[in-house]
Motif scaffolding. Sequence first.
Motif, PDB file in Angstrom:
ATOM      1  N   GLY A 226       0.781  -1.229   0.000  1.00  0.00           N
ATOM      2  CA  GLY A 226       0.000   0.000   0.000  1.00  0.00           C
ATOM      3  C   GLY A 226       0.811   1.276   0.000  1.00  0.00           C
ATOM      4  N   ARG A 227       2.143   1.167  -0.034  1.00  0.00           N
ATOM      5  CA  ARG A 227       2.975   2.365   0.031  1.00  0.00           C
ATOM      6  C   ARG A 227       3.497   2.770  -1.349  1.00  0.00           C
ATOM      7  NH1 ARG A 227       3.903   0.469   5.446  1.00  0.00           N
ATOM      8  NH2 ARG A 227       3.642   2.220   6.904  1.00  0.00           N
ATOM      9  N   ASN A 228       4.042   3.995  -1.403  1.00  0.00           N
ATOM     10  CA  ASN A 228       4.524   4.579  -2.655  1.00  0.00           C
ATOM     11  C   ASN A 228       6.045   4.642  -2.645  1.00  0.00           C
ATOM     12  OD1 ASN A 228       2.169   6.546  -1.387  1.00  0.00           O
ATOM     13  ND2 ASN A 228       1.632   5.709  -3.380  1.00  0.00           N
ATOM     14  N   PHE A 229       6.667   4.299  -3.763  1.00  0.00           N
ATOM     15  CA  PHE A 229       8.120   4.374  -3.883  1.00  0.00           C
ATOM     16  C   PHE A 229       8.525   5.684  -4.557  1.00  0.00           C
ATOM     17  CE2 PHE A 229       7.750  -0.059  -2.956  1.00  0.00           C
ATOM     18  CZ  PHE A 229       8.974  -0.445  -2.431  1.00  0.00           C
ATOM     19  N   LEU A 230       9.605   6.258  -4.054  1.00  0.00           N
ATOM     20  CA  LEU A 230      10.194   7.460  -4.639  1.00  0.00           C
ATOM     21  C   LEU A 230      11.628   7.122  -5.027  1.00  0.00           C
ATOM     22  CD1 LEU A 230      10.234  10.506  -5.313  1.00  0.00           C
ATOM     23  CD2 LEU A 230      10.887  10.925  -2.918  1.00  0.00           C
ATOM     24  N   PHE A 231      11.894   7.060  -6.332  1.00  0.00           N
ATOM     25  CA  PHE A 231      13.206   6.674  -6.838  1.00  0.00           C
ATOM     26  C   PHE A 231      14.079   7.908  -7.021  1.00  0.00           C
ATOM     27  CE2 PHE A 231      10.316   3.294  -8.046  1.00  0.00           C
ATOM     28  CZ  PHE A 231      11.039   2.147  -7.743  1.00  0.00           C
ATOM     29  N   LEU A 232      15.228   7.896  -6.367  1.00  0.00           N
ATOM     30  CA  LEU A 232      16.155   9.024  -6.405  1.00  0.00           C
ATOM     31  C   LEU A 232      17.540   8.521  -6.795  1.00  0.00           C
ATOM     32  CD1 LEU A 232      15.055  10.614  -3.005  1.00  0.00           C
ATOM     33  CD2 LEU A 232      14.372  11.382  -5.287  1.00  0.00           C
ATOM     34  N   GLY A 233      18.132   9.129  -7.820  1.00  0.00           N
ATOM     35  CA  GLY A 233      19.462   8.716  -8.246  1.00  0.00           C
ATOM     36  C   GLY A 233      19.488   7.375  -8.944  1.00  0.00           C
ATOM     37  N   CYS A 234      18.357   6.963  -9.497  1.00  0.00           N
ATOM     38  CA  CYS A 234      18.257   5.667 -10.175  1.00  0.00           C
ATOM     39  C   CYS A 234      18.097   5.865 -11.679  1.00  0.00           C
ATOM     40  CB  CYS A 234      17.048   4.882  -9.663  1.00  0.00           C
ATOM     41  SG  CYS A 234      17.050   4.531  -7.898  1.00  0.00           S
ATOM     42  N   ARG A 235      18.610   4.921 -12.436  1.00  0.00           N
ATOM     43  CA  ARG A 235      18.322   4.816 -13.864  1.00  0.00           C
ATOM     44  C   ARG A 235      17.829   3.396 -14.123  1.00  0.00           C
ATOM     45  NH1 ARG A 235      17.968   9.647 -16.483  1.00  0.00           N
ATOM     46  NH2 ARG A 235      17.627   8.255 -18.262  1.00  0.00           N
ATOM     47  N   PHE A 236      17.045   3.240 -15.184  1.00  0.00           N
ATOM     48  CA  PHE A 236      16.444   1.943 -15.472  1.00  0.00           C
ATOM     49  C   PHE A 236      16.741   1.472 -16.894  1.00  0.00           C
ATOM     50  CE2 PHE A 236      13.685   4.226 -12.439  1.00  0.00           C
ATOM     51  CZ  PHE A 236      13.890   3.417 -11.335  1.00  0.00           C
ATOM     52  N   ILE A 280       9.575  12.723 -12.698  1.00  0.00           N
ATOM     53  CA  ILE A 280       9.762  14.099 -12.251  1.00  0.00           C
ATOM     54  C   ILE A 280      10.993  14.633 -12.968  1.00  0.00           C
ATOM     55  CG2 ILE A 280      10.234  15.598 -10.279  1.00  0.00           C
ATOM     56  CD1 ILE A 280       8.792  13.537  -8.525  1.00  0.00           C
ATOM     57  N   ASP A 281      10.770  15.521 -13.906  1.00  0.00           N
ATOM     58  CA  ASP A 281      11.846  16.026 -14.763  1.00  0.00           C
ATOM     59  C   ASP A 281      12.486  17.257 -14.124  1.00  0.00           C
ATOM     60  OD1 ASP A 281      13.560  16.620 -16.786  1.00  0.00           O
ATOM     61  OD2 ASP A 281      12.032  17.118 -18.277  1.00  0.00           O
ATOM     62  N   LEU A 282      13.240  17.000 -13.067  1.00  0.00           N
ATOM     63  CA  LEU A 282      13.954  18.060 -12.353  1.00  0.00           C
ATOM     64  C   LEU A 282      15.353  17.570 -12.016  1.00  0.00           C
ATOM     65  CD1 LEU A 282      11.430  19.403  -9.663  1.00  0.00           C
ATOM     66  CD2 LEU A 282      12.258  20.642 -11.664  1.00  0.00           C
ATOM     67  N   PRO A 283      16.327  18.468 -11.940  1.00  0.00           N
ATOM     68  CA  PRO A 283      17.630  18.055 -11.413  1.00  0.00           C
ATOM     69  C   PRO A 283      17.458  17.500 -10.002  1.00  0.00           C
ATOM     70  CG  PRO A 283      17.773  20.218 -12.437  1.00  0.00           C
ATOM     71  CD  PRO A 283      16.315  19.883 -12.358  1.00  0.00           C
ATOM     72  N   LEU A 284      18.183  16.449  -9.684  1.00  0.00           N
ATOM     73  CA  LEU A 284      18.031  15.813  -8.378  1.00  0.00           C
ATOM     74  C   LEU A 284      18.302  16.791  -7.241  1.00  0.00           C
ATOM     75  CD1 LEU A 284      17.500  13.202  -6.802  1.00  0.00           C
ATOM     76  CD2 LEU A 284      19.939  12.679  -6.995  1.00  0.00           C
ATOM     77  N   SER A 285      19.309  17.633  -7.398  1.00  0.00           N
ATOM     78  CA  SER A 285      19.646  18.587  -6.341  1.00  0.00           C
ATOM     79  C   SER A 285      18.497  19.558  -6.091  1.00  0.00           C
ATOM     80  CB  SER A 285      20.913  19.358  -6.706  1.00  0.00           C
ATOM     81  OG  SER A 285      20.753  20.031  -7.946  1.00  0.00           O
ATOM     82  N   GLU A 286      17.837  19.986  -7.162  1.00  0.00           N
ATOM     83  CA  GLU A 286      16.717  20.924  -7.024  1.00  0.00           C
ATOM     84  C   GLU A 286      15.534  20.257  -6.326  1.00  0.00           C
ATOM     85  OE1 GLU A 286      13.688  23.335 -10.015  1.00  0.00           O
ATOM     86  OE2 GLU A 286      15.772  22.997 -10.637  1.00  0.00           O
ATOM     87  N   PHE A 287      15.237  19.026  -6.718  1.00  0.00           N
ATOM     88  CA  PHE A 287      14.125  18.315  -6.098  1.00  0.00           C
ATOM     89  C   PHE A 287      14.392  18.079  -4.609  1.00  0.00           C
ATOM     90  CE2 PHE A 287      12.209  14.401  -4.570  1.00  0.00           C
ATOM     91  CZ  PHE A 287      10.873  14.587  -4.882  1.00  0.00           C
TER      92      PHE A 287
END
Length: 301
Positions: A226-236, A280-287
């Motif tokens: 039931g939870r949501n994942f937030l991917f940071l610094g990942c590529r697929f 989310i199309d933002l630089p990681l540092s900005e987000f």
Amino acid sequence: MTEATFADIKARFGAGQVIPYLGPGVLALAGEACAVPDSPLALVGKLTAKIKVPHKVRNNVTGAAQYIENFKHRSTLTKAMIEAFRSDMQPTALHRFLAAQPKLPLWVNAWYDDLAMKALAGRADWGMAQGVSQTEHFGRWVHYFRADGALVPEDTPSIVAEPAEMPLFAPAPAEAAAWSTLLYQPLGSVAPAANFLVSDSDFVEVLTEIDIQTPLPEPVQKIRSGRNFLFLGCRFAEQLDRLFARQIMKRSSDRHWAVLPDPLTKNEAKFLEEQNITRIDLPLSEFCAALAQPQPEPATA
């Protein structure tokens, strides 16, 4: 990203509904202070700087690691991984922000660094689950560690279908139920015990079972529901990265996010669509800077 989307993420974070899933790209937030490999390409460069490998695997982490394991011994590979990731590097602002969250039941760190552990070091109410190599720990998928780095002894043997077969799953230690935060490191980590899933054979063992979830810790399977994942610094772009993310987030919710500022490959775009992951199309540092900003106080009449 709309303001409504960002507000939703922050609200769900506050409610303990968001599971951060960090990849090697978050290390770039440290800038020049980054002292460990921050990508698979950087890692394979470290591994092959002193050990020659065939040209065809020179830019392939798992292939180069397998060659080193086969021809130089597993201990040589482990030593090289320790040299690559053991450092005095301090946690980034993102790591410190996550560690300070009052409601963070699960944190996934899908790389070999120890910054998440360092960020959580000021707390005592957490523990770790790390993937381990069958080459070094046959019959075990995962090891559990306390906040002080001590290995949690297993109360019972891993459950098996037949005495000579692989365990169906490793039962979680009873004390894990009391941890406010579980740090899950599916690839292992340099600390506290230098466990690494890095060679082709390491991943073959896991991938033969991961579709039926046996290598995943029981608490991870329960917490993610039931939870949501937030991917940071990942590529697929690579199949291995997609496979791990897909299986770890299985049976969670139908809403997730990934900060991906660079152009997507076709495989990445398809993966995001399949898994209901909003880009989310933002630089990681900005987000991350925006994420760390305190929520504004509600207006009063």
